[in-house]
Design a protein around this motif. Structure first.
Motif, PDB file in Angstrom:
ATOM      1  N   ARG A 262       0.995  -1.603  -0.058  1.00  0.00           N
ATOM      2  CA  ARG A 262      -0.214  -0.421  -0.126  1.00  0.00           C
ATOM      3  C   ARG A 262       0.669   0.309   0.165  1.00  0.00           C
ATOM      4  N   ALA A 263       2.033   1.174  -0.908  1.00  0.00           N
ATOM      5  CA  ALA A 263       2.902   2.177  -0.716  1.00  0.00           C
ATOM      6  C   ALA A 263       2.566   3.139  -1.001  1.00  0.00           C
ATOM      7  N   PRO A 308       4.442   5.926   9.846  1.00  0.00           N
ATOM      8  CA  PRO A 308       5.039   5.929   8.324  1.00  0.00           C
ATOM      9  C   PRO A 308       5.580   7.332   8.623  1.00  0.00           C
ATOM     10  N   LEU A 309       6.730   5.286   7.217  1.00  0.00           N
ATOM     11  CA  LEU A 309       8.714   6.262   7.070  1.00  0.00           C
ATOM     12  C   LEU A 309       8.012   6.671   5.610  1.00  0.00           C
ATOM     13  N   MET A 310       9.013   8.252   5.774  1.00  0.00           N
ATOM     14  CA  MET A 310       9.249   8.566   4.604  1.00  0.00           C
ATOM     15  C   MET A 310      10.581   7.604   3.860  1.00  0.00           C
ATOM     16  N   THR A 332       6.260   6.829   0.367  1.00  0.00           N
ATOM     17  CA  THR A 332       5.554   7.416   2.204  1.00  0.00           C
ATOM     18  C   THR A 332       5.327   5.196   2.686  1.00  0.00           C
ATOM     19  N   LEU A 333       5.986   4.896   3.359  1.00  0.00           N
ATOM     20  CA  LEU A 333       5.099   3.537   3.493  1.00  0.00           C
ATOM     21  C   LEU A 333       4.323   3.378   5.214  1.00  0.00           C
ATOM     22  N   PRO A 334       3.058   3.022   4.480  1.00  0.00           N
ATOM     23  CA  PRO A 334       2.517   3.059   6.254  1.00  0.00           C
ATOM     24  C   PRO A 334       2.736   2.043   7.455  1.00  0.00           C
ATOM     25  N   LEU A 551       7.827  -5.759   2.873  1.00  0.00           N
ATOM     26  CA  LEU A 551       9.362  -5.534   2.495  1.00  0.00           C
ATOM     27  C   LEU A 551      10.361  -6.648   1.863  1.00  0.00           C
ATOM     28  N   GLN A 552      10.624  -7.256   0.532  1.00  0.00           N
ATOM     29  CA  GLN A 552      11.012  -8.540   0.544  1.00  0.00           C
ATOM     30  C   GLN A 552      12.581  -7.820  -0.098  1.00  0.00           C
TER      31      GLN A 552
END
Length: 694
Positions: A262-263, A308-310, A332-334, A551-552
């Protein structure tokens, strides 16, 4: 086989056949398969490829490993020394002259013992020569390997207890070893740890490490056999994993349904994360391809569970081309809400306390069981680590139950959590739950301690006191089932056992976070002696979060390239020597029952391993062939009749006694050896097939 062939020719032995594979007749009902895939006669030798692609052979005149052909072969090599005189017609009673025979000078039995020993041992020597050649060529090309750089420690493991820092690099294994910047995680470190962990009492392994600041020191760490004793692992370990990179895999690059999917904007395979929340990732640890270690990224994921991380990522401008041009994007990573079914299983005893941690300073002991935290119930032990974060820097009270010499008593301890975070997921059966801010790790039992009102577990009728004995995931669709199998390598019809011996609830919960949407959890429970089954659909928690956002990432690899052919040959000899030692050590542990025969593999396992190594490039495949050649050299030289080592034993006996070993005895022993080898082949085939269906 080429070694046998060349030396036999040099000794003047007639070689009738040289085959890859075996040209045996195979008949299935009325269908008769061809014996060969192709053959050609060149001079006195027939060269061909047999229908059975296992090994190969050289057929020399007067030599046959099949005991049934021994008599026939012995007759073939006998030639008359003198012809009998013609019969005298005038004498009806003419005496019959005896015909004398000798061995055909070009036959194998006619050669001297040293010559026959040279012919037999040439196969093993050729194995070793090719092992060195394979390894030397591989290192000259450049070998990709997983370096011994520690990317994480498992909760409660020996490395976790010793507080080994992340990004620590192992540069020497054992004080008798050699210092090297190119030690390999799997082939060097992991195998040595496994060997030290064998037996009733695992032995400490000495490791020379280079800390992140550059300081070197020696560590003595004893592998843990906790999971081995519980039937959850074949080998002891010290609980470390290699370092990941910040580069996303090509496929799949994210786990469907998790936060990474969902990023915004979307992440793509091959993206390289270079900054997190405005902080660039230190490029000092980058590999030859420019990939960065994931330590800083994983630390940010662990420290900011609910935010969230930017991310700043570099993406190839023209994917799937040789172009090196890359563009920079902000994504943006929720956060990832924790998926839960509303069950709180009973917390188990503390099984590990990290050195120099707040828990160690407070006097917490292994075996203590936490009863209350800051005058509050323990609640769900899986989210207890997140609850501790609200008390960082504040003294809190732990009420623990402790077994003393003659009784159990309640003890109150004062502990102050510290701001410490570590990225680690419980994707190993039997995983413990760590509270990093305190420095303790505990198990989770299979007894239901509490049920959240209105939760899936509550609606299914589960109650405190129920015992959970098994967990099975039920996919919503066939596509979802296939996706999960590709991600985790496990079938949906594979139940995970949960009991006091296999405390697998943290493992089941970790899988629950990553399963495709719509997947249900089927629990097998016991209440009052009656078995019941409850099917639950996990829900996202509004309060708790999960460290893995889907994240893979690919492993951080490095390349070891020999700068000259002289260095390549030196590395080739070193590699061959190490592989020989590994095989000998393995066989030693096998015959002393310190390694289970179930670890043996056959052609299917060899093919799978070869395919896996080949996918990593030609140099890795060549190194695998080095291992295979060393393995064949040792196994073929074991003193087993029908193998080269057995022939050497017979020849040694002939050299000592001055006469060949009795043919009947030799044939009997050879037949026994063949039967044993066939039995071994059946056994390893069964092992291979068993692994396919695990």
């Amino acid at each position: 086989e080429l070694g046998h062939f060349l030396v036999a020719k040099a000794c003047g032995v007639k070689c009738e056949k040289f085959y890859l594979g075996f040209d045996v007749p195979i008949k299935i009902g009325p269908l008769a398969l061809p014996r060969t895939l192709g053959k050609v006669q060149w001079g006195e030798t027939e060269y061909g490829i047999g229908i059975i692609p296992l090994g190969g052979y050289v057929k020399m005149l007067g030599q046959d490993d099949n005991p049934a052909n021994a008599q026939k072969e012995a007759e073939r090599v006998r030639i008359a020394k003198n012809a009998p005189p013609p019969p005298d017609a005038s004498s009806a009673q003419a005496p019959e002259a005896a015909t004398e025979y000798e061995l055909d000078p070009r036959s194998y039995p006619a050669k001297s013992v040293p010559q026959r020993m040279a012919i037999i041992s040439a196969g093993v020597i050729m194995n070793l020569i090719f092992a060195v050649v394979f390894a030397a060529v591989a290192y000259r090309m450049g070998v990709t390997y997983d370096p011994c750089e520690i990317g994480g420690t498992s909760a409660g493991s020996p490395a976790w207890v010793e507080d080994v820092p992340l990004a620590t690099k192992v540069v020497q294994i054992e004080r008798s070893g050699k210092d090297s910047e190119h030690l390999r995680f799997d082939w060097d470190l992991r195998q040595q740890i496994a060997l030290h962990g064998l037996g009733e009492d695992p032995r400490p392994i000495d490791l020379k490490v280079k800390l992140p600041g550059g300081e070197e020191q020696w560590l003595a760490i004893t592998p843990s056999d906790r999971l081995v004793k519980r039937g959850l692992s074949d080998f002891a370990s010290i609980g470390i994993r290699p370092t990941d990179s910040t580069t996303l895999a090509s496929k799949p690059h994210v786990i469907p349904g998790m936060a990474a999917s969902r990023a915004e904007p979307r992440l793509e395979g091959g993206d390289r994360i270079v900054a997190v929340d405005g902080k660039p990732i230190d490029p000092a640890g980058a590999n030859e391809q420019g990939e960065l270690p994931a330590n800083e990224l994983e630390a940010a994921l662990a420290a900011h569970l609910a935010q969230p991380l930017m991310l700043v990522v570099e993406r190839a401008v023209e994917p799937d081309t040789a172009s090196l041009a890359r563009q920079s994007l902000e994504i943006t990573l929720p956060p990832q809400p924790l998926r839960t079914v509303g069950l709180a299983l009973r917390i188990g005893p503390v099984e590990a306390v990290r050195m120099h941690s707040p828990a160690a300073r407070a006097g917490l002991l292994v075996g203590d069981t936490i009863q209350r935290v800051n005058q509050q119930p323990v609640g769900d032990p899986l989210v207890l680590p997140q609850r501790f974060e609200q008390w960082i820097g504040q003294p809190i009270t732990l009420e623990v139950e402790r077994q003393t010499a003659d009784k159990r008593e309640l003890v109150q301890l004062q502990v102050t959590p510290e701001p410490r975070y570590q990225y680690e997921v419980a994707l190993i059966p039997g995983s413990l739950v760590p509270v990093e801010s305190v420095g303790m790790a505990y198990a989770v039992h299979n007894e239901v301690d509490a049920v959240e009102p209105g939760s899936p577990a509550d609606k299914a009728g589960l109650q405190p006191g129920d015992l959970v004995y098994g967990a099975l995931f039920v996919a919503a669709t066939e596509e979802a089932a296939q996706t999960a199998k590709e991600l985790f390598g496990r079938s949906f019809d594979e139940e995970t056992q949960i009991d006091e011996q296999r405390e697998n609830w943290p493992y089941v919960s970790a899988l629950m976070q990553m399963m495709p949407a719509g997947t249900e959890l089927e629990l097998r429970c016991v209440r009052g002696g009656q078995e019941m089954v409850a099917r639950l659909r996990p829900e996202a928690s509004p309060q708790w979060f999960y460290v893995d956002r889907g994240l893979q990432l690919v492993n951080l690899t490095r390349v070891h390239t020999a700068t000259s052919w002289s260095e390549a040959w030196r590395l080739g000899f070193r590699e061959t020597k190490e592989k020989l030692q590994q095989v000998l050590n393995f066989l030693g542990k096998l015959v002393t029952f310190r390694i289970s025969p179930k670890t043996l593999g056959g052609p299917l396992m060899i093919a799978a391993a070869a395919g896996s190594e080949a996918s990593l490039g030609t140099p890795r495949l060549l190194l695998f062939l080095t291992l295979l050649s060393a393995n064949l050299a040792i196994l073929n030289f074991l003193p087993i009749p029908a193998l080269d080592g057995g022939h050497i034993v017979f020849l040694t006996a002939e050299a000592v006694t001055g006469k060949p070993v009795d043919e009947r005895l030799q044939g009997t022993l050879t037949l026994i050896g063949v039967v044993c080898l066939l039995g071994l082949m059946v056994f390893v085939f069964a092992n291979d097939i068993g692994r396919l269906f695990m």
